[in-house]
Design a protein around this motif. Sequence first.
Motif, PDB file in Angstrom:
ATOM      1  N   ASP A  89       0.820  -1.221   0.000  1.00 49.54           N
ATOM      2  CA  ASP A  89       0.000   0.000   0.000  1.00 49.54           C
ATOM      3  C   ASP A  89       0.847   1.261   0.000  1.00 49.54           C
ATOM      4  O   ASP A  89       0.301   2.369  -0.108  1.00 49.54           O
ATOM      5  CB  ASP A  89      -0.919   0.018   1.230  1.00 49.54           C
ATOM      6  N   HIS A  90       2.165   1.109   0.111  1.00 51.87           N
ATOM      7  CA  HIS A  90       3.034   2.293   0.238  1.00 51.87           C
ATOM      8  C   HIS A  90       4.272   2.166  -0.642  1.00 51.87           C
ATOM      9  O   HIS A  90       5.410   2.101  -0.137  1.00 51.87           O
ATOM     10  CB  HIS A  90       3.434   2.487   1.699  1.00 51.87           C
ATOM     11  N   PRO A  91       4.091   2.197  -1.959  1.00 51.80           N
ATOM     12  CA  PRO A  91       5.262   2.152  -2.845  1.00 51.80           C
ATOM     13  C   PRO A  91       6.141   3.394  -2.724  1.00 51.80           C
ATOM     14  O   PRO A  91       7.267   3.390  -3.223  1.00 51.80           O
ATOM     15  CB  PRO A  91       4.639   2.044  -4.238  1.00 51.80           C
ATOM     16  N   GLU A  92       5.624   4.428  -2.072  1.00 52.86           N
ATOM     17  CA  GLU A  92       6.420   5.647  -1.887  1.00 52.86           C
ATOM     18  C   GLU A  92       7.465   5.497  -0.783  1.00 52.86           C
ATOM     19  O   GLU A  92       8.293   6.403  -0.573  1.00 52.86           O
ATOM     20  CB  GLU A  92       5.504   6.828  -1.582  1.00 52.86           C
TER      21      GLU A  92
ATOM     22  N   ILE B 193       9.294   8.641  -2.156  1.00 51.14           N
ATOM     23  CA  ILE B 193       9.592   8.250  -3.527  1.00 51.14           C
ATOM     24  C   ILE B 193       8.412   8.619  -4.426  1.00 51.14           C
ATOM     25  O   ILE B 193       7.289   8.169  -4.205  1.00 51.14           O
ATOM     26  CB  ILE B 193       9.873   6.736  -3.609  1.00 51.14           C
ATOM     27  N   LEU B 194       8.660   9.450  -5.434  1.00 50.94           N
ATOM     28  CA  LEU B 194       7.600   9.847  -6.368  1.00 50.94           C
ATOM     29  C   LEU B 194       7.321   8.749  -7.386  1.00 50.94           C
ATOM     30  O   LEU B 194       6.177   8.561  -7.817  1.00 50.94           O
ATOM     31  CB  LEU B 194       8.004  11.119  -7.118  1.00 50.94           C
ATOM     32  N   TYR B 195       8.391   8.060  -7.791  1.00 46.88           N
ATOM     33  CA  TYR B 195       8.276   7.049  -8.842  1.00 46.88           C
ATOM     34  C   TYR B 195       9.426   6.082  -8.678  1.00 46.88           C
ATOM     35  O   TYR B 195      10.547   6.473  -8.329  1.00 46.88           O
ATOM     36  CB  TYR B 195       8.354   7.718 -10.217  1.00 46.88           C
ATOM     37  N   ARG B 196       9.159   4.793  -8.892  1.00 48.30           N
ATOM     38  CA  ARG B 196      10.212   3.791  -8.842  1.00 48.30           C
ATOM     39  C   ARG B 196       9.967   2.771  -9.950  1.00 48.30           C
ATOM     40  O   ARG B 196       8.821   2.530 -10.342  1.00 48.30           O
ATOM     41  CB  ARG B 196      10.283   3.126  -7.468  1.00 48.30           C
ATOM     42  N   TRP B 197      11.044   2.188 -10.447  1.00 47.55           N
ATOM     43  CA  TRP B 197      10.914   1.300 -11.610  1.00 47.55           C
ATOM     44  C   TRP B 197      12.037   0.279 -11.608  1.00 47.55           C
ATOM     45  O   TRP B 197      13.166   0.580 -11.208  1.00 47.55           O
ATOM     46  CB  TRP B 197      10.981   2.117 -12.891  1.00 47.55           C
ATOM     47  N   GLY B 198      11.724  -0.935 -12.034  1.00 41.92           N
ATOM     48  CA  GLY B 198      12.744  -1.949 -12.217  1.00 41.92           C
ATOM     49  C   GLY B 198      12.497  -3.251 -11.511  1.00 41.92           C
ATOM     50  O   GLY B 198      12.873  -4.314 -11.995  1.00 41.92           O
ATOM     51  N   ASN B 199      11.821  -3.187 -10.340  1.00 41.05           N
ATOM     52  CA  ASN B 199      11.673  -4.401  -9.539  1.00 41.05           C
ATOM     53  C   ASN B 199      10.478  -4.271  -8.595  1.00 41.05           C
ATOM     54  O   ASN B 199      10.643  -3.954  -7.419  1.00 41.05           O
ATOM     55  CB  ASN B 199      12.956  -4.665  -8.745  1.00 41.05           C
ATOM     56  N   PRO B 200       9.263  -4.524  -9.075  1.00 41.22           N
ATOM     57  CA  PRO B 200       8.067  -4.357  -8.234  1.00 41.22           C
ATOM     58  C   PRO B 200       8.016  -5.280  -7.028  1.00 41.22           C
ATOM     59  O   PRO B 200       7.254  -5.025  -6.085  1.00 41.22           O
ATOM     60  CB  PRO B 200       6.908  -4.622  -9.192  1.00 41.22           C
TER      61      PRO B 200
ATOM     62  N   ILE C 225      12.916  11.320  -6.601  1.00 39.52           N
ATOM     63  CA  ILE C 225      12.444  12.090  -5.450  1.00 39.52           C
ATOM     64  C   ILE C 225      12.393  13.569  -5.822  1.00 39.52           C
ATOM     65  O   ILE C 225      12.982  14.010  -6.806  1.00 39.52           O
ATOM     66  CB  ILE C 225      13.335  11.883  -4.207  1.00 39.52           C
ATOM     67  N   ASP C 226      11.671  14.328  -5.009  1.00 35.99           N
ATOM     68  CA  ASP C 226      11.437  15.753  -5.247  1.00 35.99           C
ATOM     69  C   ASP C 226      12.557  16.586  -4.630  1.00 35.99           C
ATOM     70  O   ASP C 226      12.851  16.456  -3.438  1.00 35.99           O
ATOM     71  CB  ASP C 226      10.079  16.130  -4.625  1.00 35.99           C
ATOM     72  N   HIS C 227      13.167  17.437  -5.431  1.00 35.04           N
ATOM     73  CA  HIS C 227      14.219  18.318  -4.925  1.00 35.04           C
ATOM     74  C   HIS C 227      13.672  19.695  -4.560  1.00 35.04           C
ATOM     75  O   HIS C 227      14.377  20.508  -3.957  1.00 35.04           O
ATOM     76  CB  HIS C 227      15.325  18.462  -5.984  1.00 35.04           C
TER      77      HIS C 227
END
Length: 255
Positions: free
Chosen positions: A116-119, A190-197, A167-169
């Motif tokens: 529920d918290h990919p961020e 984390i705004l967005y992540r990719w590569g390994n769900p 991430i947001d700067h």
Amino acid sequence: FEGGGIGGGLEKIDWNGNVVWSYLYNSESYHQHHDIEPLPNGNILILAWEYKTAEEAVEQGRNPNLLEDNELWPEHIIEIEPVGNNDANIVWEWYLWDHLIQDIDSLAPNYGVVADHPELLNINYLGPGVNNAGGKADWIHANSIDYNEELDQIVIGSRALSEFWIIDHSTTTEEAASHEGGNAGMGGDILYRWGNPAAYDRGTIEDRLLFGQHDVQWIDSNLPGSDNILLFNNGKNRPSGDYSSIDEIIVPIDG
């Protein structure tokens, strides 16, 4: 600190080989490693480890069985403003330690449902296969950092977890330690992540697309593929065979 990619300081050198500025960022509690990112305003982003004791890790919900080195080295980023020829002011900070989740210790403050918290980063997730640091202190092994001026965002690549995070700067340091604020309203999460769900319980090992990657970066705004992500995908333990590739990823951007 003793780890792959260890650094500890920065130098600026002119074309004649003279060191015109230097800055050390290392101590018993923090250490620069792998990569830096010069910013358009002359400041510099530094990727670094910070030291956490086993006790501090367990308080954050780390499984005690996953503390092979009896300590942890989570990632953090500082932005420095060079001063003189051997000094700098720290003007912005972000710590991964402020953005963790786990599902084994209900008494810890960051307990929750990981999916529920990919961020947030699961403090107990160990990377798959290649360069799997397991319970070692450097269990994330970030190896690259890049900046997008147009978006005012930072991308970090984690080799051990086979994923990258954006991430947001635009946050203040205080907002970067929280879950609110900045242009995206998510603080330092984390705004967005990719590569390994599988890293956030939204997939399995078969869904992994990155395999110990290096050099995650945005394509420059004046080049084809502007604002896409480009990376070197090492490919170790890739299901279709051990081969490397250069991958370009179109990242969804909310207007």
